[in-house]
Design a protein around this motif. Structure first.
Motif: not given
Length: 253
Positions: A219-225
């Motif tokens: 359910x989250x939003x993921x981004x590059x480091x």
């Protein structure tokens, strides 16, 4: 950063005993199987471009959600979902100077495996559409800012209890090295993994911005480091940062 450091420490200790319940909302402990494509996808998930798009309004956001952005907000993290049932999205950081929103950074990102919903519930594998404040951060790693800088602007809780469990597939191990809590069904001013759900457990929780593993989340939003590090070094409580998130059709409504 706050006078309630002792309270944060106690809450983190409590959270260790409720790790599986918290992670069910973000990261997907129920279906974290080996993804042979995840590592390959991750290499293509770090797009960083800043095309000129300065405007007096956040582009692509209609009246319904625009009206929910607090007047005092000077920083907006906009999450543009590719489609209602898509796990692919783009994150853009906007900063308001004067009356104009300036497009600062952009990253390829992911959201819930099944897309988006305006009525999020636990384990529906969809990210909630809406406008949410950003108040607290943390992770398994230390504050990402260099020693010479002032560190993460948002209150930052470092704890091993935030780390993704090692029984998850290896591409997911670093998901929670850095996290920013999205203030959906949570108590502000607590560590990101505080399990309290003011609206009840059925409405889900532990919705975070976190590091990307190359595919959809629970359910989250993921981004590059690099994106997470930039947000942690840039978002400031005094600028009242918020996230505006959803599929493009719901955002425009």
């Amino acid at each position: 950063m706050r006078s309630d450091i002792g309270r944060r420490t106690a809450l983190t200790a409590v959270a260790i005993g409720t790790l599986s319940a918290v992670l069910a909302g973000c990261g997907g402990s129920a279906d974290q199987r080996t993804d042979d494509n995840a590592a390959r996808k991750q290499a293509g998930s770090t797009v960083a471009s800043t095309p000129p798009a300065d405007s007096r309004q956040i582009p692509g956001v209609g009246d319904r959600l625009r009206g929910r952005i607090p007047a005092e907000s000077r920083q907006v993290v906009a999450v543009y979902g590719k489609g209602k049932d898509s796990a692919d999205s783009t994150v853009v950081l906007y900063t308001k100077r004067g009356s104009v929103w300036h497009r600062e950074r952009e990253w390829a990102a992911h959201n819930g495996k099944k897309g988006w919903t305006t009525d999020h519930h636990e384990n529906d594998r969809r990210s909630p559409v809406g406008v949410f404040t950003l108040s607290d951060a943390g992770g398994a790693l230390p504050d990402p800012a260099p020693a010479s800088a002032s560190g993460a602007r948002l209150p930052y809780t470092r704890s091993a209890s935030i780390a993704a469990p090692r029984w998850w597939a290896k591409p997911y191990w670093h998901d929670f090295d850095y996290v920013i809590a999205i203030d959906y069904n949570r108590v502000k001013g607590t560590p990101p993994n505080d399990p309290t759900r003011p609206e009840g457990s059925s409405k889900g929780g532990s919705i975070w911005l976190h590091m990307d593993h190359g595919s959809g989340t629970s359910a989250c939003v993921s981004l590059p480091k690099a994106g997470m590090e930039h947000l942690l070094r840039t978002l400031e409580p005094k600028q009242h940062p918020v996230v505006v998130m959803g599929d493009q059709a719901d955002l425009r409504a």
